[in-house]
Design an enzyme around this catalytic site. Structure first.
Site, mmCIF file in Angstrom:
data_model
loop_
_atom_site.group_PDB
_atom_site.id
_atom_site.type_symbol
_atom_site.label_atom_id
_atom_site.label_comp_id
_atom_site.label_asym_id
_atom_site.label_seq_id
_atom_site.Cartn_x
_atom_site.Cartn_y
_atom_site.Cartn_z
ATOM 1 N N CYS A 50 54.677 -76.454 36.588
ATOM 2 C CA CYS A 50 53.581 -76.092 37.509
ATOM 3 C C CYS A 50 53.183 -74.640 37.302
ATOM 4 O O CYS A 50 53.881 -73.719 37.752
ATOM 5 C CB CYS A 50 54.002 -76.327 38.960
ATOM 6 S SG CYS A 50 52.720 -75.907 40.155
ATOM 7 N N CYS A 83 52.457 -72.778 40.610
ATOM 8 C CA CYS A 83 53.653 -72.458 41.397
ATOM 9 C C CYS A 83 54.415 -71.278 40.794
ATOM 10 O O CYS A 83 54.879 -70.391 41.505
ATOM 11 C CB CYS A 83 54.604 -73.645 41.437
ATOM 12 S SG CYS A 83 53.867 -75.178 41.979
ATOM 13 N N ASP A 84 54.574 -71.295 39.492
ATOM 14 C CA ASP A 84 55.540 -70.391 38.852
ATOM 15 C C ASP A 84 54.902 -69.343 37.946
ATOM 16 O O ASP A 84 55.618 -68.515 37.370
ATOM 17 C CB ASP A 84 56.547 -71.213 38.031
ATOM 18 C CG ASP A 84 57.326 -72.185 38.904
ATOM 19 O OD1 ASP A 84 57.511 -71.877 40.094
ATOM 20 O OD2 ASP A 84 57.752 -73.243 38.401
#
Lengths: 305, 118
Positions: free
Chosen positions: A131, A134-135
């Site tokens: 992701c 997300c990261d």
């Protein structure tokens, strides 16, 4: 007893919920472990009809959920873990509860596919990610690889190019599946480099990722590349394990449905979206199939099919 | 505050009290994103089965979550959520990024099984 339970809350599940709710069926939506489905990882969606400007996948799914709720759809957290059939109804085990229903729409979607190469599991969360949104921030001013498939992967590369020092996209074929306009856009970004046709053979590092071994899928040449992170965006596999044995599936786990219908091989169970679509795998297609499933359920309950 | 059914921990003091007062604590520090939400949902589903474990969450973006981020066990983490397992006040395991139910259950059984009433 419920008229219809919808397993999944992506575009297929929520469109089914909108149509079933408007049809007076008071659907119960089991939202699954990832409410909103895969679209929620898309930072910018440009091909969903009705939005002239880019919109986040999360925003689209919030609006769909609110639309379904407004017409009377009920929502329940957690996934459908198993299904049993008794007489003319189904018992579903969802979260900590048992739910009885006359019909079931399976719209559980798909989950991100992994590379399945040495090092991937060891370094997941330590440089390997599924992701970008997300990261991505863990990789500010670092070098990352993006192993790409379709549009979402290209968008991941664009997103990461604004954070990372260098983004190297790797694709196993010479030809990209993504839309031409997305590819044109990404080719103009100076810190994105292209490698095709290459595949990742191994992910290396000590405590965290430090590089990868790549192989040219035409010449078989091997090379190592240094990087701090590897984002894997190579497609999805259907989330149908909970329904195995209840409906027929193909070898890859996609649920078989009748032609021009969402009816499965078990009467009263319908399927839509990425659990049964191995070809198109688009949010708008899933939404269309969700509509079909709700209409098929209505006809089934009226004993028209 | 995260929108979960878990016990919300909002300050470092509260987290330390929770970890100090309970022998088995699983704390998930993340956001409301696609890698984090499945972990919260799995934790919620496991609450009944592991009634001796306190399942808590903490918002990754709160300054108070720093004490999780700087744990030596989390120093190399580069994927949300950061999930930390505390036994008798000490970190016994920590994981980064999304985890499956099987992976979480394996850790709970390995690290926290002594708390299960026979």
């Amino acid at each position: 007893m419920e008229n219809v339970v919808i397993a999944g809350s992506g575009p297929a599940g929520l469109t089914a919920a909108i149509y079933a709710a408007r049809g007076g069926l008071n659907p119960l939506v089991c939202e699954g472990l990832s409410p909103g489905g895969q679209l929620t990882v898309s930072e910018s969606v440009e091909n969903f009809p009705g939005f002239s400007d880019p919109v986040s996948g999360t925003d689209i799914m919030k609006k769909m959920r609110e639309q379904a709720r407004r017409f009377g759809a009920q929502f329940k957290k957690g996934s459908v873990n198993s299904v049993t059939q008794s007489d003319n109804c189904f018992d579903l085990y969802a979260d900590k509860d048992r739910v009885k229903t006359k019909t079931l729409i399976i719209a559980a979607g798909a989950e991100a596919r992994r590379l399945d190469v040495p090092g991937e599991a060891r370094f997941y969360g330590r440089g390997v990610s599924g992701c970008a949104i997300c990261d991505g921030n863990f990789f500010r001013d670092k070098d990352v690889l993006v192993v790409v498939g379709g549009n979402t992967a290209i968008q991941d590369a664009i997103f990461l190019s604004a954070i990372a020092a260098k983004v190297t996209t790797i694709h196993r074929r010479s030809h990209f599946r993504a839309d031409a306009c997305e590819i044109d856009r990404v080719k103009k970004i100076p810190n994105i480099q292209w490698l095709a046709p290459w595949v990742v053979e191994e992910i290396r590092g000590n405590d965290v990722v430090s590089g990868a071994v790549l192989r040219n899928s035409e010449s078989e040449e091997e090379r190592t590349i240094s990087c701090d992170g590897i984002f894997v965006a190579i497609g999805h596999t259907p989330k149908t394990e909970a329904f195995r044995g209840m409906v027929e599936m193909d070898n890859e786990g996609y649920i078989k449905v009748h032609a021009k219908s969402t009816a499965t091989t078990t009467q009263g169970i319908f399927a839509c979206g990425d659990v049964c679509d191995s070809i198109y795998r688009q949010a708008v297609v899933a939404a269309g199939q969700g509509c079909m499933a709700a209409l098929d359920v209505q006809r089934y309950l009226r004993k028209e099919i | 505050m995260l929108q979960t059914d878990l016990k919300h921990v909002t300050t470092e003091e509260e987290a330390k009290r929770l970890i100090g007062e309970n022998p088995f604590v699983m704390m998930c520090c993340g956001r409301m994103g696609p890698m984090c939400i499945p972990v919260y949902e799995i934790m919620h589903q496991l609450e009944t089965r592991y009634s001796h474990v306190v399942f808590g969450d903490m918002d990754f973006d709160m300054p108070e979550a720093r004490f999780i981020k700087v744990l030596p066990e989390c120093r190399s983490f580069m994927g949300l959520p950061f999930t930390v397992y505390f036994k008798n006040g000490n970190v016994v395991r920590a994981t980064s990024s999304i985890q499956t139910e099987d992976e979480i259950v394996a850790i709970l059984d390995e690290e926290f099984s002594e708390g299960i009433k026979k």
